[in-house]
Design a protein around this motif. Sequence first.
Motif, PDB file in Angstrom:
ATOM      1  N   ILE A   1       0.841  -1.195   0.000  1.00 45.59           N
ATOM      2  CA  ILE A   1       0.000   0.000   0.000  1.00 45.59           C
ATOM      3  C   ILE A   1       0.874   1.243   0.000  1.00 45.59           C
ATOM      4  O   ILE A   1       1.653   1.473   0.933  1.00 45.59           O
ATOM      5  CB  ILE A   1      -0.939   0.043   1.232  1.00 45.59           C
ATOM      6  N   SER A   2       0.745   2.048  -1.045  1.00 43.05           N
ATOM      7  CA  SER A   2       1.403   3.345  -1.109  1.00 43.05           C
ATOM      8  C   SER A   2       0.452   4.365  -0.482  1.00 43.05           C
ATOM      9  O   SER A   2      -0.670   4.540  -0.951  1.00 43.05           O
ATOM     10  CB  SER A   2       1.686   3.709  -2.568  1.00 43.05           C
ATOM     11  N   VAL A   3       0.893   5.015   0.586  1.00 42.17           N
ATOM     12  CA  VAL A   3       0.046   5.951   1.325  1.00 42.17           C
ATOM     13  C   VAL A   3       0.249   7.355   0.774  1.00 42.17           C
ATOM     14  O   VAL A   3       1.379   7.853   0.720  1.00 42.17           O
ATOM     15  CB  VAL A   3       0.365   5.904   2.833  1.00 42.17           C
ATOM     16  N   GLN A   4      -0.857   7.989   0.360  1.00 44.60           N
ATOM     17  CA  GLN A   4      -0.822   9.330  -0.210  1.00 44.60           C
ATOM     18  C   GLN A   4      -1.675  10.279   0.629  1.00 44.60           C
ATOM     19  O   GLN A   4      -2.896  10.331   0.448  1.00 44.60           O
ATOM     20  CB  GLN A   4      -1.352   9.311  -1.654  1.00 44.60           C
ATOM     21  N   PRO A   5      -1.077  11.023   1.549  1.00 43.16           N
ATOM     22  CA  PRO A   5      -1.856  12.019   2.297  1.00 43.16           C
ATOM     23  C   PRO A   5      -2.296  13.135   1.340  1.00 43.16           C
ATOM     24  O   PRO A   5      -1.500  13.608   0.534  1.00 43.16           O
ATOM     25  CB  PRO A   5      -0.873  12.545   3.336  1.00 43.16           C
ATOM     26  N   VAL A   6      -3.552  13.495   1.421  1.00 50.91           N
ATOM     27  CA  VAL A   6      -4.098  14.555   0.561  1.00 50.91           C
ATOM     28  C   VAL A   6      -4.968  15.495   1.390  1.00 50.91           C
ATOM     29  O   VAL A   6      -5.418  15.152   2.476  1.00 50.91           O
ATOM     30  CB  VAL A   6      -4.929  13.971  -0.611  1.00 50.91           C
ATOM     31  N   SER A   7      -5.208  16.661   0.834  1.00 51.13           N
ATOM     32  CA  SER A   7      -6.070  17.628   1.528  1.00 51.13           C
ATOM     33  C   SER A   7      -7.443  17.726   0.872  1.00 51.13           C
ATOM     34  O   SER A   7      -8.279  18.497   1.302  1.00 51.13           O
ATOM     35  CB  SER A   7      -5.397  19.004   1.538  1.00 51.13           C
ATOM     36  N   ASN A   8      -7.674  16.934  -0.165  1.00 52.74           N
ATOM     37  CA  ASN A   8      -8.922  17.021  -0.933  1.00 52.74           C
ATOM     38  C   ASN A   8      -9.697  15.708  -0.967  1.00 52.74           C
ATOM     39  O   ASN A   8     -10.127  15.267  -2.035  1.00 52.74           O
ATOM     40  CB  ASN A   8      -8.607  17.479  -2.368  1.00 52.74           C
ATOM     41  N   MET A   9      -9.911  15.094   0.182  1.00 49.12           N
ATOM     42  CA  MET A   9     -10.614  13.807   0.220  1.00 49.12           C
ATOM     43  C   MET A   9     -11.993  13.851  -0.443  1.00 49.12           C
ATOM     44  O   MET A   9     -12.343  12.900  -1.148  1.00 49.12           O
ATOM     45  CB  MET A   9     -10.719  13.273   1.651  1.00 49.12           C
ATOM     46  N   PRO A  10     -12.790  14.912  -0.288  1.00 46.11           N
ATOM     47  CA  PRO A  10     -14.087  14.926  -0.990  1.00 46.11           C
ATOM     48  C   PRO A  10     -13.941  14.792  -2.509  1.00 46.11           C
ATOM     49  O   PRO A  10     -14.739  14.098  -3.153  1.00 46.11           O
ATOM     50  CB  PRO A  10     -14.692  16.274  -0.602  1.00 46.11           C
ATOM     51  N   GLU A  11     -12.915  15.392  -3.070  1.00 44.80           N
ATOM     52  CA  GLU A  11     -12.681  15.279  -4.514  1.00 44.80           C
ATOM     53  C   GLU A  11     -12.292  13.852  -4.899  1.00 44.80           C
ATOM     54  O   GLU A  11     -12.714  13.351  -5.944  1.00 44.80           O
ATOM     55  CB  GLU A  11     -11.589  16.255  -4.955  1.00 44.80           C
ATOM     56  N   ILE A  12     -11.488  13.203  -4.066  1.00 45.99           N
ATOM     57  CA  ILE A  12     -11.088  11.811  -4.317  1.00 45.99           C
ATOM     58  C   ILE A  12     -12.329  10.926  -4.325  1.00 45.99           C
ATOM     59  O   ILE A  12     -12.523  10.091  -5.213  1.00 45.99           O
ATOM     60  CB  ILE A  12     -10.088  11.318  -3.243  1.00 45.99           C
ATOM     61  N   LYS A  13     -13.195  11.109  -3.344  1.00 45.36           N
ATOM     62  CA  LYS A  13     -14.401  10.279  -3.243  1.00 45.36           C
ATOM     63  C   LYS A  13     -15.327  10.517  -4.432  1.00 45.36           C
ATOM     64  O   LYS A  13     -15.909   9.571  -4.974  1.00 45.36           O
ATOM     65  CB  LYS A  13     -15.089  10.513  -1.908  1.00 45.36           C
ATOM     66  N   ASP A  14     -15.443  11.755  -4.869  1.00 54.37           N
ATOM     67  CA  ASP A  14     -16.249  12.055  -6.060  1.00 54.37           C
ATOM     68  C   ASP A  14     -15.633  11.414  -7.300  1.00 54.37           C
ATOM     69  O   ASP A  14     -16.340  10.815  -8.108  1.00 54.37           O
ATOM     70  CB  ASP A  14     -16.367  13.571  -6.277  1.00 54.37           C
ATOM     71  N   LYS A  15     -14.333  11.549  -7.444  1.00 57.48           N
ATOM     72  CA  LYS A  15     -13.636  11.019  -8.618  1.00 57.48           C
ATOM     73  C   LYS A  15     -13.843   9.514  -8.769  1.00 57.48           C
ATOM     74  O   LYS A  15     -13.986   8.999  -9.884  1.00 57.48           O
ATOM     75  CB  LYS A  15     -12.146  11.331  -8.526  1.00 57.48           C
ATOM     76  N   TYR A  16     -13.871   8.788  -7.640  1.00 52.26           N
ATOM     77  CA  TYR A  16     -13.997   7.335  -7.692  1.00 52.26           C
ATOM     78  C   TYR A  16     -15.406   6.842  -7.378  1.00 52.26           C
ATOM     79  O   TYR A  16     -15.605   5.667  -7.101  1.00 52.26           O
ATOM     80  CB  TYR A  16     -12.930   6.685  -6.800  1.00 52.26           C
ATOM     81  N   HIS A  17     -16.362   7.759  -7.442  1.00 54.45           N
ATOM     82  CA  HIS A  17     -17.797   7.442  -7.361  1.00 54.45           C
ATOM     83  C   HIS A  17     -18.204   6.752  -6.055  1.00 54.45           C
ATOM     84  O   HIS A  17     -18.966   5.776  -6.078  1.00 54.45           O
ATOM     85  CB  HIS A  17     -18.230   6.603  -8.562  1.00 54.45           C
ATOM     86  N   ILE A  18     -17.716   7.281  -4.949  1.00 51.96           N
ATOM     87  CA  ILE A  18     -18.091   6.754  -3.639  1.00 51.96           C
ATOM     88  C   ILE A  18     -19.305   7.539  -3.150  1.00 51.96           C
ATOM     89  O   ILE A  18     -19.207   8.745  -2.921  1.00 51.96           O
ATOM     90  CB  ILE A  18     -16.939   6.891  -2.610  1.00 51.96           C
ATOM     91  N   PRO A  19     -20.480   6.906  -3.019  1.00 49.50           N
ATOM     92  CA  PRO A  19     -21.666   7.613  -2.519  1.00 49.50           C
ATOM     93  C   PRO A  19     -21.425   8.150  -1.106  1.00 49.50           C
ATOM     94  O   PRO A  19     -20.721   7.520  -0.305  1.00 49.50           O
ATOM     95  CB  PRO A  19     -22.765   6.538  -2.503  1.00 49.50           C
ATOM     96  N   SER A  20     -22.008   9.291  -0.798  1.00 48.73           N
ATOM     97  CA  SER A  20     -21.738   9.937   0.496  1.00 48.73           C
ATOM     98  C   SER A  20     -22.104   9.043   1.679  1.00 48.73           C
ATOM     99  O   SER A  20     -21.429   9.082   2.707  1.00 48.73           O
ATOM    100  CB  SER A  20     -22.458  11.277   0.587  1.00 48.73           C
ATOM    101  N   ASP A  21     -23.137   8.210   1.553  1.00 48.37           N
ATOM    102  CA  ASP A  21     -23.511   7.341   2.676  1.00 48.37           C
ATOM    103  C   ASP A  21     -22.602   6.113   2.795  1.00 48.37           C
ATOM    104  O   ASP A  21     -22.726   5.322   3.725  1.00 48.37           O
ATOM    105  CB  ASP A  21     -24.974   6.909   2.578  1.00 48.37           C
ATOM    106  N   MET A  22     -21.656   5.962   1.881  1.00 47.21           N
ATOM    107  CA  MET A  22     -20.716   4.836   1.901  1.00 47.21           C
ATOM    108  C   MET A  22     -19.292   5.290   2.212  1.00 47.21           C
ATOM    109  O   MET A  22     -18.361   4.491   2.199  1.00 47.21           O
ATOM    110  CB  MET A  22     -20.717   4.118   0.546  1.00 47.21           C
ATOM    111  N   GLU A  23     -19.101   6.569   2.519  1.00 48.11           N
ATOM    112  CA  GLU A  23     -17.764   7.100   2.746  1.00 48.11           C
ATOM    113  C   GLU A  23     -17.165   6.654   4.080  1.00 48.11           C
ATOM    114  O   GLU A  23     -17.879   6.382   5.036  1.00 48.11           O
ATOM    115  CB  GLU A  23     -17.782   8.627   2.697  1.00 48.11           C
ATOM    116  N   SER A  24     -15.831   6.610   4.078  1.00 45.08           N
ATOM    117  CA  SER A  24     -15.055   6.325   5.277  1.00 45.08           C
ATOM    118  C   SER A  24     -13.864   7.271   5.285  1.00 45.08           C
ATOM    119  O   SER A  24     -13.838   8.249   4.539  1.00 45.08           O
ATOM    120  CB  SER A  24     -14.615   4.856   5.282  1.00 45.08           C
ATOM    121  N   CYS A  25     -12.867   6.962   6.084  1.00 42.17           N
ATOM    122  CA  CYS A  25     -11.747   7.884   6.256  1.00 42.17           C
ATOM    123  C   CYS A  25     -10.700   7.809   5.146  1.00 42.17           C
ATOM    124  O   CYS A  25      -9.946   8.756   4.968  1.00 42.17           O
ATOM    125  CB  CYS A  25     -11.097   7.674   7.619  1.00 42.17           C
TER     126      CYS A  25
END
Length: 160
Positions: free
Chosen positions: A67-91
């Motif tokens: 696992i390559s760990v990539q700290p980011v400041s834009n997690m909402p954009e990552i979740k949108d980009k990969y089509h993660i529904p808001s009720d299915m989000e995690s950390c």
Amino acid sequence: MKSKTFIFLALLVIGIAGSVIWVIISDYNERQKHMATSVTKAVMYKNSGCQCCDKWATYMGRYGYNISVQPVSNMPEIKDKYHIPSDMESCHTTLIDGYAVEGHVPVEDINRLLNERPQAVGISAPGMPSSSPGMNTSFNTPYDVYLLDQEGNSKVYASH
């Protein structure tokens, strides 16, 4: 009398040593059962301060995942980009072999996903289930892992 005490203590030590060896072998066998067939590379996006994400990455590494760990400041954009529904989000969001793995998903569910290769965005353990891998709590709270489809729907994929 001393010989009986010695024999008792010797048997006690042998019994304890045998138990320790059994635990080590059982843990090894359990890991082998869930190992990736080869080293599988993955990228995990997370907020920089989240330590449970790092614990999950370490857990996955024990099963052959790199696992390559990539700290980011834009997690909402990552979740949108990969089509993660808001009720299915995690950390954290992890990309593994074309799938999004959202949150603290157990290795056996990821291996199943990669073996079955369903038409899906990925899988999710929404929120931060206290008894999921990487959370390292003593609670044994049941939780579900969901399969996420292309249309934003989800269905239970596994229960723990």
